[in-house]
Design an enzyme around this catalytic site. Structure first.
Site, PDB file in Angstrom:
ATOM      1  N   LYS A   1       0.843  -1.197   0.000  1.00 22.57           N
ATOM      2  CA  LYS A   1       0.000   0.000   0.000  1.00 22.57           C
ATOM      3  C   LYS A   1       0.881   1.251   0.000  1.00 22.57           C
ATOM      4  O   LYS A   1       1.909   1.296   0.684  1.00 22.57           O
ATOM      5  CB  LYS A   1      -0.897  -0.029   1.240  1.00 22.57           C
TER       6      LYS A   1
ATOM      7  N   SER B   1      -9.839   1.743   2.807  1.00 23.60           N
ATOM      8  CA  SER B   1      -8.927   2.488   1.965  1.00 23.60           C
ATOM      9  C   SER B   1      -7.902   1.631   1.208  1.00 23.60           C
ATOM     10  O   SER B   1      -7.338   2.114   0.228  1.00 23.60           O
ATOM     11  CB  SER B   1      -8.193   3.519   2.805  1.00 23.60           C
TER      12      SER B   1
ATOM     13  N   SER C   1     -10.102  -0.565   6.983  1.00 18.68           N
ATOM     14  CA  SER C   1      -9.457  -0.345   5.677  1.00 18.68           C
ATOM     15  C   SER C   1      -8.739  -1.551   5.077  1.00 18.68           C
ATOM     16  O   SER C   1      -8.328  -1.495   3.922  1.00 18.68           O
ATOM     17  CB  SER C   1      -8.475   0.818   5.773  1.00 18.68           C
TER      18      SER C   1
END
Lengths: 98, 471
Positions: free
Chosen positions: B67, B142, B166
């Site tokens: 990420k 997210s 997330s």
């Protein structure tokens, strides 16, 4: 719940410059979010201690000994403006007190 | 040939490489090619070549998607924010460093909601991510890029972060496994901070075994993060096929109102599987869990407003404006931050401002105590708590962007656990409207092994098969 004046005040505190349209939209959106959040006002929390950290930890200390750190030129490498000694910024002399 | 490679789980691939049946660079190149040519918007940066030699260690050079909010030295790391566009950190996050030490090879950086603020990946400063099951829908957020990449076979596995859901919510919406460990299990050093008392890194993988393997090599105490603790026992690869002796609790507060019928059906069928496997199921109350969203959307924005004060155009990232210092700060932040990030900074600054602190932040911290107490009481009666991961399947792109509150309510079933610091996993459990549905299993602090064991048994019984159509 939150009015235009408050939105402008908070934006100033947060160093955010908002357009007129953003101020209008933010006022409405923040009000509806705050209305939802305020449901926690109905709870009786008088005797409840606040939680800031969820997992029990002893105070974490270490010996105050110098350790290797980033060389100055590496730490400055990503700065938008720097010289050999530090970060460069325009004069702060005109900063008004919030 | 390449299709066969892509069909291997990460654990299987590592085993083949270690056994000499597969060259690590061959696997890396197969994924590199897919990641570089993908059309979902899942990657923001892809490595241009495989590591020169097969890395030592159990992960044997298996490629890893990371990420974008993990700092990786010399690699663009912007948390999908325009304000950090082009930033190449001078150091690497501990979680990534540990995985590299175990032999993982960084394949690329994945798209996300800007600074991890969002539940749909539509808040990225670099464009949305499409759900590989249906490209008109969101992948969740997210960690939407990480979830979509794993689901679409663009990466064998990925890491993400979970503050209010997330990792788990995008894993659910993309039909993969995602786990948020106990707060402190994984070091936060080098993670671009959102809400420091909630943020935790964790794996997004195709199956529960990969999840355990990846987590095993992420955890550990780190002198650079004084809130990190590691885990009391090594993360074990799960093997149990039965659930005898395990008590599962179903909280009515997180399984009733607002859950789509199709999601509810998959949840009920999975609970029935648990009983078939020998587990017992009972109702447990989490009376304050329904206030999780309210507490979360005070605490997380408050912490974010402080953490994001550092983006002022002075030390890193973008700088806009050439007037005095104050207007440089304001212009940099005006241009660099997206709408949702500004909204959260405003919300957090307001909640912390003079005269409102106790009414919002103080109260939210007390609600947090109540939520943690509820879980503590529940875990005296049951071993694990199960809920759907998301109240709905993947929703349409643009469907919730005009209504921030509706977007926030997407997190209703995942925020209570991080507020209490507890570990939880989402595994794919079935389909509704031709879209995957996630099943969430939460446990007491540091019960990762127990959660993984139960998840493994349920995964086998459910037999969730395959993935989205491969492009």
């Amino acid at each position: 719940m939150i009015d235009r004046e408050q939105v402008l005040h908070v934006a100033r505190l947060a160093r955010l410059r908002l357009t007129d349209a953003e101020v209008g939209r933010m006022t409405g959106e923040l009000s509806s979010i705050l209305d939802h959040i305020e449901k926690i006002g109905e709870l009786d929390l008088e005797e409840v201690a606040p939680t800031s950290h969820v997992i029990e930890l002893e105070n974490v200390l270490r010996a105050d000994e110098p350790r290797e750190s980033l060389p100055r030129e590496v730490a400055l490498r990503e700065a938008p403006d720097s010289d050999a000694t530090g970060f460069r910024v325009p004069s702060p002399s005109t900063v008004e007190e919030a | 040939m390449s299709q066969d490679l892509l069909g291997l789980s990460a654990a299987q691939a590592a085993e083949r490489i270690r056994g000499g049946d597969l060259a690590s660079h061959e696997l890396f190149d197969a994924y590199r090619e897919r990641a570089a040519g993908e059309e979902l918007g899942a990657f923001l940066w892809v490595a241009d070549q495989a590591p020169e030699a097969t890395p030592d260690g159990p992960l044997a050079g298996v490629p890893l998607a990371v990420k974008d909010l993990f700092c990786v030295e010399g690699v663009p790391s912007a948390a999908a924010s325009r304000i950090l566009e082009g930033y190449r950190p001078p150091y690497t996050a501990t979680a990534v460093e540990r995985l590299r030490d175990a032999g993982a090879a960084v394949l690329g950086k994945t798209n996300m909601d800007e600074f991890a603020m969002g539940s749909s990946n539509e808040n990225s400063g670099f464009g949305p991510v499409l759900n590989p099951w249906d490209r008109t829908r969101v992948p969740g957020g997210s960690s939407g890029g990480s979830a979509a990449a794993v689901a679409a076979g663009l990466a064998p596995w990925a890491i993400g972060t979970d503050t209010g859901g997330s990792i788990r919510q995008p894993a659910a919406l993309c039909g993969i496994v995602g786990m948020k460990p106990t707060y402190g299990a994984v070091s936060r050093y080098g993670m671009i901070a959102f809400a420091s008392s909630l943020d935790q890194a964790g794996p997004l993988t195709r199956d529960v075994t990969d999840c355990a393997l990846l987590l095993r090599h992420m955890v550990g105490r780190d002198p650079c993060d004084s809130t990190s603790t590691g885990v009391p026992e090594e993360v074990a690869l799960p093997s149990s096929e039965r659930l005898e002796g395990l008590r599962f609790g179903i909280p009515p507060e997180l399984t009733g109102e607002g859950i789509e019928p199709g999601v509810r059906e998959v949840f009920d069928a999975t609970v029935w599987r648990i009983e078939e496997l020998g587990g017992t199921v009972e109702e447990v109350a989490l009376p304050h869990a329904g206030h999780g969203i309210s507490a979360y959307y005070v605490i997380a924005p408050a912490e974010a407003s402080a953490n994001l004060a550092r983006y002022d155009g002075v030390r890193f990232g973008q700088r806009v404006g050439d007037g005095d210092l104050l207007s440089l700060y304001e212009q940099t932040r005006e241009e660099g931050f997206g709408t949702e990030v500004k909204r959260r900074i405003m919300l957090g600054t307001y909640a912390l401002s003079s005269g409102y602190y106790e009414a919002y932040y103080g109260r939210a911290q007390r609600v947090r105590t109540k939520i943690a107490d509820d879980f503590r009481a529940a875990f005296e009666r049951v071993d694990l708590i199960v809920t759907p991961t998301s109240p709905t399947v993947a929703f349409g792109l643009g469907e919730r962007t005009d209504d921030p509150l509706a977007m926030y309510l997407s997190d209703a079933l995942t925020v209570p656990m991080p507020l209490a610091g507890l570990p939880a996993i989402s595994i794919p459990a079935g389909m509704s409207e031709e879209l995957p549905v996630g099943f969430q299993i939460a446990g007491p602090a540091f019960s990762e092994n127990q959660i993984l064991d139960a998840a493994y048994a349920i995964e086998r019984a459910v037999g969730f098969d395959g993935g989205p159509p491969r492009a």
